[in-house]
Scaffold this motif. Structure first.
Motif, PDB file in Angstrom:
ATOM      1  N   GLY A 142      52.968  29.828  42.323  1.00 41.55           N
ATOM      2  CA  GLY A 142      51.925  28.982  41.764  1.00 41.55           C
ATOM      3  C   GLY A 142      50.526  29.462  42.057  1.00 41.55           C
ATOM      4  N   ILE A 143      50.378  30.685  42.564  1.00 44.60           N
ATOM      5  CA  ILE A 143      49.074  31.258  42.893  1.00 44.60           C
ATOM      6  C   ILE A 143      48.482  31.913  41.642  1.00 44.60           C
ATOM      7  CG2 ILE A 143      47.935  33.063  44.264  1.00 44.60           C
ATOM      8  CD1 ILE A 143      49.991  32.474  46.466  1.00 44.60           C
ATOM      9  N   PRO A 144      47.203  31.656  41.316  1.00 46.09           N
ATOM     10  CA  PRO A 144      46.636  32.188  40.068  1.00 46.09           C
ATOM     11  C   PRO A 144      46.667  33.714  39.998  1.00 46.09           C
ATOM     12  CG  PRO A 144      44.896  31.326  41.499  1.00 46.09           C
ATOM     13  CD  PRO A 144      46.202  30.902  42.092  1.00 46.09           C
ATOM     14  N   SER A 162      44.820  34.265  45.664  1.00 45.14           N
ATOM     15  CA  SER A 162      44.997  34.754  44.298  1.00 45.14           C
ATOM     16  C   SER A 162      45.823  36.023  44.338  1.00 45.14           C
ATOM     17  CB  SER A 162      43.646  35.030  43.631  1.00 45.14           C
ATOM     18  OG  SER A 162      42.945  36.050  44.322  1.00 45.14           O
ATOM     19  N   THR A 163      46.575  36.259  43.264  1.00 43.46           N
ATOM     20  CA  THR A 163      47.314  37.504  43.079  1.00 43.46           C
ATOM     21  C   THR A 163      46.565  38.318  42.030  1.00 43.46           C
ATOM     22  OG1 THR A 163      49.445  36.532  43.663  1.00 43.46           O
ATOM     23  CG2 THR A 163      49.493  38.493  42.275  1.00 43.46           C
ATOM     24  N   ASN A 164      46.399  39.617  42.281  1.00 42.92           N
ATOM     25  CA  ASN A 164      45.539  40.437  41.425  1.00 42.92           C
ATOM     26  C   ASN A 164      46.236  41.703  40.943  1.00 42.92           C
ATOM     27  OD1 ASN A 164      42.326  39.529  41.761  1.00 42.92           O
ATOM     28  ND2 ASN A 164      43.674  38.840  43.398  1.00 42.92           N
ATOM     29  N   ASP A 197      45.854  37.405  48.087  1.00 49.82           N
ATOM     30  CA  ASP A 197      47.173  37.571  48.677  1.00 49.82           C
ATOM     31  C   ASP A 197      47.657  38.987  48.421  1.00 49.82           C
ATOM     32  OD1 ASP A 197      49.509  36.829  50.062  1.00 49.82           O
ATOM     33  OD2 ASP A 197      50.551  36.578  48.159  1.00 49.82           O
ATOM     34  N   ARG A 198      48.131  39.240  47.212  1.00 47.05           N
ATOM     35  CA  ARG A 198      48.587  40.589  46.899  1.00 47.05           C
ATOM     36  C   ARG A 198      47.694  41.218  45.839  1.00 47.05           C
ATOM     37  NH1 ARG A 198      53.346  37.465  47.092  1.00 47.05           N
ATOM     38  NH2 ARG A 198      54.693  37.982  48.857  1.00 47.05           N
ATOM     39  N   ILE A 199      47.489  42.528  45.967  1.00 43.67           N
ATOM     40  CA  ILE A 199      46.728  43.293  44.989  1.00 43.67           C
ATOM     41  C   ILE A 199      47.622  44.442  44.528  1.00 43.67           C
ATOM     42  CG2 ILE A 199      44.644  44.647  44.539  1.00 43.67           C
ATOM     43  CD1 ILE A 199      43.385  43.226  46.965  1.00 43.67           C
TER      44      ILE A 199
END
Length: 448
Positions: free
Chosen positions: A135-137, A210-212, A247-249
């Protein structure tokens, strides 16, 4: 879901960055896994650190317990960034508050010119309107849009125009300040909205990250070189003043020389931030992203099913149906600064569009959503009363002067530095920048 580890993405420099696929609910930052360290999932040590942090902030006059200027999930971002060291978290928090106050960040966000905001939005990470499996944008960033001429013009306009009612002490280049309206949009619009969407893993956890997907395809060595000053200044300010919002890139489309560039870039960040970055080879992009994001929410360009291209506004999610009540015939969120305000005695939230349209203040209600998440029981065991909760969900609402990771207008000014320099000379300069201790300093309080 569980996925097998993917092979490492090799580079011409002989280094590799593992593209590890893990359970969708696991965190790259915690051995215990997400949502460990987040509100409602604190260990005894972490809960004690949060209580002590509040005491320190209150005693030193930078936070009020009653009608708190920052909620618990925001305070926890600073503690996670500083590995639960309360004094270190205090110093970063205080530096951020000083920076926000000196640059009137809240006023900047509420009164920014819509054209200036849109200029920034089209150049920097953009929310797709979709989320990862937790659920992270999910954001996308195409670096090739930031060529040196575009950045130079962007900074020139930012330095020469009055794009908001905010006043600044000049410690941060005006050309960079517009960028932070986008970070405010992340913490004050996207994350609070995603927090209230219950169709996710761990709906009891407020969304603060956010996840990118960072797309570096089509970016030449000279473009990386010419952008180094701008990107370094922006990255250090963001990691210093918006900790634990990443969070993650996932880096995709890496050119063959990226190993050399990566050795230089990673020194901008705290080691914890670097541990969240995954460089993916072409064969790894789709399967790795699918381990974290449902294919329907992955842009087609990266092997998914979502019709989204860089520059678009967020694409409404069918999962919002029956949750988002649009007003005035709207069916999507507009560009510009957006804020959530409590309505219906605190049991719902209304999205309000702000900013200025050709000098005229905008204050338009876009939609409402019901609240499904409230803070867990407080120290006395009492459940938070939605009717008395404030409008703040994840954001930093106080004005807050930069004491770390400074950038002046001269520092950020862009020129074609690569003119007259061969690619071989650029590679050597980047190697030296990556090898020298302190060549690209990281602010001591910076951790995204």
């Amino acid at each position: 879901m569980t996925a097998e580890p993917a092979p490492a993405a090799s580079t011409t420099s002989g280094t590799s960055v593992a593209a590890t696929r893990v359970k969708s609910s696991a965190s790259t930052r915690s051995q215990l896994g997400y949502p460990s360290g987040h509100l409602g999932h604190l260990s005894e040590h972490e809960a004690e650190a949060l209580a002590k942090f509040k005491d320190v902030l209150e005693q030193r006059g930078v936070w009020k317990r009653d009608a708190a200027s920052h909620d618990d999930q925001t305070l926890l971002r600073y503690l996670r960034a500083r590995r639960w060291a309360v004094d270190d978290a205090y110093r970063q928090f205080k530096a951020t508050e000083d920076w926000r106050r000196a640059n009137n960040i809240d006023t900047l966000y509420r009164t920014i010119d819509l054209e200036a905001y849109e200029q920034s939005r089209r150049l920097y990470p953009q929310w797709t309107g979709r989320r990862d499996r937790r659920g992270i944008p999910l954001y996308v960033f195409e670096i090739k849009k930031l060529d040196s001429k575009t950045v130079a013009e962007y900074e020139r306009l930012g330095a020469q125009s009055t794009f908001s009612d905010a006043r600044t002490d000049g410690s941060t280049a005006p050309g960079l300040l517009r960028l932070f309206a986008l970070y405010e949009n992340l913490t004050r619009f996207s994350q609070p909205f995603c927090t209230q969407l219950a169709d996710r893993e761990h709906p009891d956890v407020p969304v603060t990250m956010s996840t990118n997907i960072v797309d570096v395809s089509g970016v030449g060595l000279r473009q990386f070189w010419n952008l180094k000053g701008h990107m370094q200044a922006a990255s250090q300010l963001a990691t210093a003043h918006y900790p634990e919002t990443l969070d993650r890139i996932f880096i995709v489309g890496a050119p063959v020389f990226f190993g050399t560039v990566w050795g230089w870039i990673k020194r901008w960040f705290d080691p914890m931030t670097v541990s969240k970055i995954f460089v993916l080879g072409p064969h790894e992009v789709a399967p790795t992203l699918e381990a974290f994001v449902d294919p329907r929410n992955i842009p087609r360009k990266y092997g998914g099913q979502l019709d989204f291209s860089f520059g678009q506004l967020p694409v409404p999610d069918p999962h919002w149906d029956g949750v988002v009540a649009w007003e005035d015939g709207r069916s999507a969120f507009p560009s510009g600064p957006l804020l959530w305000q409590d309505v219906d005695d605190g049991r719902s939230m209304a999205c309000v569009a702000l900013g200025k349209d050709k000098g005229v203040p905008r204050n338009v209600r876009v939609c409402t959503v019901p609240k499904t998440w409230w803070p867990p029981a407080d120290e006395d065991g009492d459940k938070a009363d939605p009717a008395t909760e404030g409008t703040q969900t994840n954001g930093q609402l106080s004005e807050g002067t930069q004491t770390t990771a400074g950038a002046t207008a001269d520092d950020a000014a862009q020129t074609d530095e690569a003119d007259g320099i061969t690619d071989g000379e650029i590679v050597e300069k980047l190697r030296l920048a990556g090898d020298e201790n302190g060549a690209v300093p990281v602010a001591p309080t910076a951790a995204a």
